[in-house]
Design a protein around this motif. Structure first.
Motif, PDB file in Angstrom:
ATOM      1  N   ARG A  32       0.846  -1.169   0.000  1.00 30.43           N
ATOM      2  CA  ARG A  32       0.000   0.000   0.000  1.00 30.43           C
ATOM      3  C   ARG A  32       0.900   1.244   0.000  1.00 30.43           C
ATOM      4  NH1 ARG A  32      -5.274   1.714   3.171  1.00 30.43           N
ATOM      5  NH2 ARG A  32      -5.056   3.897   2.680  1.00 30.43           N
TER       6      ARG A  32
ATOM      7  N   LEU B 270       2.678   4.872   0.471  1.00 25.40           N
ATOM      8  CA  LEU B 270       2.941   5.648   1.690  1.00 25.40           C
ATOM      9  C   LEU B 270       1.901   6.749   1.871  1.00 25.40           C
ATOM     10  CD1 LEU B 270       6.827   5.844   1.414  1.00 25.40           C
ATOM     11  CD2 LEU B 270       5.549   4.736   3.249  1.00 25.40           C
ATOM     12  N   VAL B 271       1.571   7.415   0.770  1.00 23.73           N
ATOM     13  CA  VAL B 271       0.468   8.386   0.795  1.00 23.73           C
ATOM     14  C   VAL B 271      -0.523   7.912  -0.261  1.00 23.73           C
ATOM     15  CG1 VAL B 271      -0.211  10.796   0.436  1.00 23.73           C
ATOM     16  CG2 VAL B 271       1.984  10.262   1.534  1.00 23.73           C
TER      17      VAL B 271
ATOM     18  N   ASP C  56      -6.710   8.022  -0.665  1.00 18.44           N
ATOM     19  CA  ASP C  56      -7.604   8.503   0.400  1.00 18.44           C
ATOM     20  C   ASP C  56      -6.933   9.518   1.323  1.00 18.44           C
ATOM     21  OD1 ASP C  56      -9.311   6.686  -0.603  1.00 18.44           O
ATOM     22  OD2 ASP C  56      -9.074   5.215   1.012  1.00 18.44           O
ATOM     23  N   ASP C  57      -5.625   9.551   1.257  1.00 19.75           N
ATOM     24  CA  ASP C  57      -4.900  10.462   2.151  1.00 19.75           C
ATOM     25  C   ASP C  57      -4.743  11.855   1.561  1.00 19.75           C
ATOM     26  OD1 ASP C  57      -4.371   8.295   3.899  1.00 19.75           O
ATOM     27  OD2 ASP C  57      -2.689   7.678   2.633  1.00 19.75           O
TER      28      ASP C  57
ATOM     29  N   ASP D 186       6.046   6.960  -3.920  1.00 16.14           N
ATOM     30  CA  ASP D 186       6.694   6.628  -2.643  1.00 16.14           C
ATOM     31  C   ASP D 186       8.103   7.219  -2.546  1.00 16.14           C
ATOM     32  OD1 ASP D 186       4.524   5.238  -1.796  1.00 16.14           O
ATOM     33  OD2 ASP D 186       5.356   3.254  -2.192  1.00 16.14           O
TER      34      ASP D 186
ATOM     35  N   TYR E 120       8.173  10.587  -0.852  1.00 12.73           N
ATOM     36  CA  TYR E 120       7.929  10.666   0.592  1.00 12.73           C
ATOM     37  C   TYR E 120       9.085  10.075   1.381  1.00 12.73           C
ATOM     38  CZ  TYR E 120       3.605  11.827  -1.546  1.00 12.73           C
ATOM     39  OH  TYR E 120       2.691  12.434  -2.355  1.00 12.73           O
TER      40      TYR E 120
ATOM     41  N   GLU F 152      -1.619  17.709   7.889  1.00 18.46           N
ATOM     42  CA  GLU F 152      -1.345  16.590   8.805  1.00 18.46           C
ATOM     43  C   GLU F 152      -1.553  15.225   8.172  1.00 18.46           C
ATOM     44  OE1 GLU F 152      -3.067  17.727  12.710  1.00 18.46           O
ATOM     45  OE2 GLU F 152      -1.019  18.475  12.929  1.00 18.46           O
ATOM     46  N   ARG F 153      -1.066  15.098   6.971  1.00 22.23           N
ATOM     47  CA  ARG F 153      -1.042  13.784   6.321  1.00 22.23           C
ATOM     48  C   ARG F 153       0.297  13.112   6.571  1.00 22.23           C
ATOM     49  NH1 ARG F 153      -5.737  15.911   5.856  1.00 22.23           N
ATOM     50  NH2 ARG F 153      -7.125  15.033   4.279  1.00 22.23           N
ATOM     51  N   ILE F 154       1.358  13.889   6.535  1.00 24.44           N
ATOM     52  CA  ILE F 154       2.706  13.344   6.791  1.00 24.44           C
ATOM     53  C   ILE F 154       3.381  14.194   7.872  1.00 24.44           C
ATOM     54  CG2 ILE F 154       2.958  12.317   4.499  1.00 24.44           C
ATOM     55  CD1 ILE F 154       4.598  14.688   3.638  1.00 24.44           C
ATOM     56  N   PRO F 155       4.211  13.578   8.711  1.00 27.84           N
ATOM     57  CA  PRO F 155       4.784  14.326   9.842  1.00 27.84           C
ATOM     58  C   PRO F 155       5.769  15.406   9.399  1.00 27.84           C
ATOM     59  CG  PRO F 155       5.060  11.947  10.132  1.00 27.84           C
ATOM     60  CD  PRO F 155       4.617  12.160   8.731  1.00 27.84           C
TER      61      PRO F 155
END
Lengths: 328, 572
Positions: A9, A11-12, A15-16, A100, A103, A138-141
């Motif tokens: 799946r 990384l983002v 749906d994200d 990917d 990210y 706030e999807r990725i830190p």
């Protein structure tokens, strides 16, 4: 080094993606708000805002003069940006797991990116502002991230535009814990000395980087004409050879999804054959090089200045560069 | 979006440990893509492996009070959120390989079962109880007259970095770990060395989960030899060792253990932690962990969670009713965590995860929970008083009595109204082993934190988590706070409690707690604070209390942290 486990799946995932970057109802890409603001600000400064609302002339591939550079900034910037956006977000799930790489590479620490040819900086600005928006939503830190940028571009005017826009997004990026260190230099893909200088700068600026990426974008128009590909090949060999490292290194080549790029005898056919011929030895037997192939996707994107949406086609190849002396 | 296993393990592990660690993790995991195992496996690990700094927070914890009445501290290093998450991934990866499994004689920091979300390791009490059962079984044997308790001196700081690296490398190669995982472990151990070196030490850090894991690997050779030479008669729990046998045999055991330790440059304690007890005396406490005292508490906690999950609208009413009755149980807000899960998922989970039926849920009400809490208060008060009356002055009997007293007192902190809590603090004060719990109880009852600030961040965190359930203003009688006290002040602020008009020795952690110049902190020279500030983001106000008040996920445990904060062993 293969860091990505393909087939998992993403990384983002689709749906994200926040609605600021992709409208799932209309299936349309929205360019990152920070990017739009920076680009329209530059157009305004140069009195190009109204022109950008007009239809674009056909067969515009950029050039060295101020007019050619301005025309490209006015009419081609958003298309180039939409392709990178489509690649990073891959809302249609057509591009395998190339997204990917972005990210992983830009998750934090000090990283290096070379953007060649940079034009007005559409690729690097889209990468940075998309990451910033994903962080903001706030999807990725927001891990501290320093991006050392090396933008190589022949047109001095385009270099100036890229620099202006990078400076204008600096504060918004910093708010999302992204610090940039831009280095913009002249680069001629047909010239060996110019390329050696570029490679030297790549080596210098990628010191202590946790990961690095080379983005090559919108080059097919130039390289497909006048036998330029043949003349440029030695320079690309030098760039790719010097991009192999102990650290995670990826090269991504992005082009519009046109026939002369995607057909069997088209530009990407030539590029992937060239890559396999030249880099098979460092991959060792049976490793990635054989799997190199290109992927395509299509999407509409919402033009920031026009009331209709625009179609964008993308074709991309991802090269995971092997380690130095990497025959295992 | 629901969190996956590794996020829940990290959250559940650190919720019980430390406010700062927990808040940092929450900021990291507040991002939806980061909640997936893949983010831990590939991104967090990559970031730790390739970082150029060493982000740890050296937190000062209460250790003991010396003969002159001076408070001694133990440094506990908290890794950055990214590292905590990477540790969860690394330990999970190791758990899949046989060479990393602990021997049957080792009961601490055992690797989690597949899919378990309780923590990075199995809950500590499971191993503790199992060791007790195993010792009991051996003590019934004809070949056991006595038991020897002994303890390794300065356990983690005494494990040399070079040795840890060597053992890690060897074992990870044996386990067939991929190169990235091996490098990650090496990197973490190497960074422990750098931090340790700066504070004049030379071993593993105390605090990080990976220290526990590596320490068990380092001890494995000794465990193996002791297990084969004293089969079924040797047990280890972190740095505590028990050997059973005849008098002569346990003397041999201690000698042999000491010799083996010497080879690793480790030493056994010679103080009061090193003692013998006859098997018959030990067996008087055989059933210490099987009584029903804990059932009442577990049911109360479980029912509170059920009410918060399935009747979230009653949270405010429950809080009011508890407060009206002098009960200070902190209540997490599960509302948003529950709202994020689909109805279908909730219903399916309901049937699958819980054997109790809908009817049982309906029976839980605010009034029933208050009744249950009051029953626990009365039972535990009675039990505490009864045990206090019979505390032996010394010896094994006293060692048995202290954990029981801690058990009841720890829970009564939540259950007693101020006047009764103050009275309890007075009774506990007479026993040096209960000094910490007594001081924390007093601070909560009086709302005066002067004394706990001096004790260290574990004491402050314990007090703060209870004090924050009330509305009263806290006070402090000191004019200026030193370095240790300032760390405590930062913990108070993170918990939403303020000390007004007191000069504080300022460190970056105080600025983070107060969220002073938040955007500047994102460029702080302190890499731990920088990471936390970046993960927090440029909001005008801090979001610390929001993180502490809300549940991360439905499967986050409802932990009552004070109890763990006040454990005897400071080795997390």
């Amino acid at each position: 080094m293969e860091l990505f486990k393909r087939g998992k799946r993403r990384l983002v995932g689709r749906d994200d993606i926040p609605e600021e970057l992709w409208c799932s109802v209309s299936s349309m890409i929205h360019l990152p708000p920070m990017l739009i603001s920076s680009w329209t600000g530059l157009l305004k400064k140069h009195g190009l805002l109204d022109k950008a609302r007009q239809p674009a002339p056909k067969k515009l591939i950029g050039g060295l003069t101020e007019k050619e550079s301005k025309d490209h900034l006015t009419w081609r910037f958003t298309g180039s940006s939409a392709r990178v956006s489509m690649l990073m977000l891959d809302p249609k799930g057509k591009l395998d797991d190339i997204s990917d790489a972005f990210y992983q590479t830009f998750s934090g620490n000090r990283v290096f990116i070379a953007d060649i040819p940079a034009g007005a900086g559409a690729s690097i600005l889209t990468v940075l502002t998309t990451l910033a928006e994903l962080r903001k939503q706030e999807r990725i830190p927001r891990n501290p991230l320093t991006v050392v940028i090396l933008a190589g571009e022949l047109s001095e005017f385009s270099r100036g535009y890229a620099n202006s826009m990078l400076q204008s997004v600096k504060k918004d990026l910093a708010d999302q814990a992204i610090t940039i260190e831009p280095h913009i230099l002249p680069w001629n893909a047909l010239d060996a000395f110019s390329t050696t200088n570029l490679v030297r700068k790549m080596t210098l600026h990628s010191q202590n980087a946790a990961a690095r990426m080379v983005i090559l974008a919108n080059f097919s128009g130039f390289l497909n004409s006048s036998g330029n590909w043949k003349k440029a090949k030695p320079q690309f060999e030098e760039i790719f050879r010097h991009s192999t490292d102990e650290i995670f290194s990826t090269a991504i080549w992005i082009e519009p999804g046109k026939n002369d790029v995607t057909s069997e005898s088209g530009f990407f056919g030539k590029v992937t054959k060239w890559f396999k011929d030249n880099f098979q030895v460092v991959f060792g037997n049976g490793r990635n090089a054989k799997d190199i192939g290109f992927a395509s996707s299509t999407s509409q994107f919402k033009h920031p200045l026009k009331d209709h949406d625009v179609r964008s086609n993308l074709t991309v190849v991802r090269f995971d560069l092997p380690e130095v002396g990497g025959a295992e | 979006m629901r969190a996956q296993t590794l996020a829940l393990r990290a959250i559940n592990q650190y919720r019980r440990r430390d406010t700062l660690a927990y808040v940092g993790l929450r900021y990291f995991l507040n991002n939806r893509c980061a909640r997936r195992d893949r983010w831990a496996d590939e991104i967090a690990t990559h970031l730790v492996r390739t970082r150029s700094n060493t982000p740890y927070f050296g937190s000062q914890h209460f250790k003991e009070v010396d003969d002159e009445g001076e408070v001694l501290h133990r440094r506990i290093d908290i890794p950055s959120p990214t590292e905590m998450y990477a540790e969860a991934a690394l330990i999970n990866r190791c758990a899949a390989e046989a060479p990393f499994q602990a021997r049957s004689c080792v009961y601490s920091y055992r690797l989690p079962q597949n899919g378990s979300e309780d923590g990075i390791f199995e809950p500590y009490f499971n191993g503790f109880r199992e060791r007790h059962r195993s010792i009991a079984a051996a003590s019934h044997g004809d070949d056991v007259d006595s038991l020897l308790y002994t303890d390794i001196r300065k356990f983690y700081p005494s494990i040399k970095i070079d040795r840890a690296l060597q053992v890690w490398k060897k074992r990870s190669e044996l386990g067939g770990l991929e190169r990235d995982w091996i490098e990650l472990g090496e990197r973490i151990i190497h960074d422990h060395g750098l931090i340790s070196d700066r504070s004049g030490a030379q071993g593993l850090l105390t605090g990080p989960a990976f220290s526990h894991f590596v320490a068990n690997l380092v001890m494995d050779d000794i465990d193996q030899k002791m297990e084969s030479e004293f089969p079924g008669h040797y047990w280890r729990y972190v740095d505590d060792v028990v050997i059973a046998g005849t008098k002569g045999r346990i003397a041999d055991g201690r000698r042999r253990l000491s010799e083996l330790m010497g080879e690793l440059e480790l030493e056994l304690h010679t103080g009061d932690k090193d003692f013998e007890v006859s098997a018959s005396t030990w067996l008087e406490g055989e059933n210490d962990f099987t009584n029903s005292d804990s059932r009442l508490w577990m049911e109360l906690v479980s029912n509170i969670k059920k009410l918060l999950l399935y009747k979230p609208g009653l949270k405010a009413e429950l809080h009011r009713a508890f407060s009206d009755n002098g009960i200070r149980l902190p209540l997490l807000d599960y509302e948003s965590a529950v709202a994020e899960s689909s109805f279908v998922e909730r219903t399916r989970d309901w049937a699958r995860r819980y054997s109790w039926a809908r009817r049982r849920i309906q029976e839980i009400s605010v009034a029933s929970l208050v009744r249950q809490a009051l029953l626990a208060r009365s039972n535990y008060t009675e039990a505490l008083d009864s045990h206090l009356e019979h505390v032996p002055v010394s010896g094994f009997g006293r060692k048995r009595a202290i954990p029981k007293l801690r058990y009841f007192a720890g829970r009564l902190i939540y259950l007693l109204p101020d006047d009764q809590l103050l009275a309890m603090a007075g009774k506990l004060e007479e026993h040096p082993e209960l000094f910490l719990i007594s001081r924390v109880s007093r601070a909560i009852a009086t709302k005066d934190v002067t004394d706990v600030l001096n004790l260290g961040t574990n004491a402050v965190n314990a007090a703060a988590q209870v004090l924050r359930t009330g509305k009263a203003q806290i006070s402090c009688k000191t004019e200026r706070l030193d370095e240790v006290q300032s760390q405590g002040a930062a913990m108070l602020v993170i918990n939403g409690l303020r000390l007004d008009g007191i000069e504080v020795h300022r460190a970056p952690i105080n600025d983070f707690a107060e969220w002073r110049s938040g955007s500047e902190l994102m460029r702080s020279d302190d890499p731990f604070v920088q990471e936390l500030a970046c993960l927090h983001g440029v909001h005008p106000d801090s979001r610390h209390t929001q993180m502490l008040d809300t549940a991360f996920d439905r499967d986050e445990q409802l932990a009552f942290d004070v109890i763990t904060q006040l454990q005897e062993s400071s080795y997390f």
